[in-house]
Design a protein around this motif. Structure first.
Motif, mmCIF file in Angstrom:
data_model
loop_
_atom_site.group_PDB
_atom_site.id
_atom_site.type_symbol
_atom_site.label_atom_id
_atom_site.label_comp_id
_atom_site.label_asym_id
_atom_site.label_seq_id
_atom_site.Cartn_x
_atom_site.Cartn_y
_atom_site.Cartn_z
ATOM 1 N N GLY A 1 0.826 -1.197 0.000
ATOM 2 C CA GLY A 1 0.000 0.000 0.000
ATOM 3 C C GLY A 1 0.863 1.251 0.000
ATOM 4 O O GLY A 1 1.852 1.322 0.734
ATOM 5 N N ALA A 2 0.494 2.237 -0.811
ATOM 6 C CA ALA A 2 1.291 3.459 -0.941
ATOM 7 C C ALA A 2 1.337 4.245 0.361
ATOM 8 O O ALA A 2 2.321 4.935 0.642
ATOM 9 C CB ALA A 2 0.727 4.325 -2.062
ATOM 10 N N GLN A 3 0.323 4.164 1.150
ATOM 11 C CA GLN A 3 0.241 4.951 2.383
ATOM 12 C C GLN A 3 0.732 4.188 3.608
ATOM 13 O O GLN A 3 0.659 4.697 4.716
ATOM 14 C CB GLN A 3 -1.209 5.408 2.608
ATOM 15 N N ARG A 4 1.192 2.952 3.419
ATOM 16 C CA ARG A 4 1.604 2.133 4.565
ATOM 17 C C ARG A 4 3.114 2.047 4.634
ATOM 18 O O ARG A 4 3.777 1.835 3.632
ATOM 19 C CB ARG A 4 1.009 0.733 4.425
ATOM 20 N N GLN A 5 3.630 2.170 5.818
ATOM 21 C CA GLN A 5 5.068 2.021 6.062
ATOM 22 C C GLN A 5 5.389 0.530 6.186
ATOM 23 O O GLN A 5 4.604 -0.237 6.752
ATOM 24 C CB GLN A 5 5.450 2.734 7.354
ATOM 25 N N ALA A 6 6.523 0.132 5.662
ATOM 26 C CA ALA A 6 6.956 -1.259 5.795
ATOM 27 C C ALA A 6 7.170 -1.568 7.274
ATOM 28 O O ALA A 6 7.666 -0.734 8.029
ATOM 29 C CB ALA A 6 8.236 -1.499 5.014
ATOM 30 N N THR A 7 6.790 -2.782 7.664
ATOM 31 C CA THR A 7 6.980 -3.221 9.047
ATOM 32 C C THR A 7 7.951 -4.387 9.059
ATOM 33 O O THR A 7 8.250 -4.979 8.025
ATOM 34 C CB THR A 7 5.638 -3.686 9.656
ATOM 35 N N ALA A 8 8.423 -4.716 10.247
ATOM 36 C CA ALA A 8 9.322 -5.865 10.382
ATOM 37 C C ALA A 8 8.621 -7.131 9.902
ATOM 38 O O ALA A 8 9.231 -7.990 9.246
ATOM 39 C CB ALA A 8 9.779 -6.011 11.827
#
Length: 115
Positions: free
Chosen positions: A91-98
């Motif tokens: 998603g463009a608005q989501r930050q990558a998570t671990a």
């Protein structure tokens, strides 16, 4: 193993003409001077497999797609190998998570094992 030359004259289920997969496959057969009967053209890999299951021809699909084909479909490796580009979509608005990064690493390792 199936060689490009083994497909000479075979009725072939193809991806849509403008797709990257179709262009790579067509290029490979042209390089090998192999002519196929291009009877059916579909957009999705699952549709390609369904057409093969229905007896409408043969096809080249990614190993991941072939792995999920029914027992009514014979699956064999194809040579020469075709390069396949896979992309991760987030998603463009989501930050990558671990967790998402770990999932991508796991998927990449699984795909390497399919080769």
């Amino acid at each position: 193993m199936i060689l490009a030359e083994d497909c000479e004259g075979e009725r072939f289920i193809s991806f849509a003409a403008a797709s990257e997969a179709r262009m790579r496959i067509d290029w490979q057969f042209a390089e090998c001077a192999v002519t196929r009967d291009l009877g059916v053209e579909v957009a999705l890999a699952q549709s390609v497999v369904a057409m093969v299951e229905a007896g409408l021809g043969v096809a080249l699909v990614h190993a991941l797609t072939a792995q999920h084909a029914s027992a009514r479909v014979g699956v064999k490796r194809f040579a020469p190998a075709l390069p396949v580009a896979l992309h991760v979509v987030r998603g463009a608005q989501r930050q990558a998570t671990a967790l998402s990064d770990a999932c991508v690493r796991h998927a990449a390792a699984a795909l390497v094992r399919l080769r």
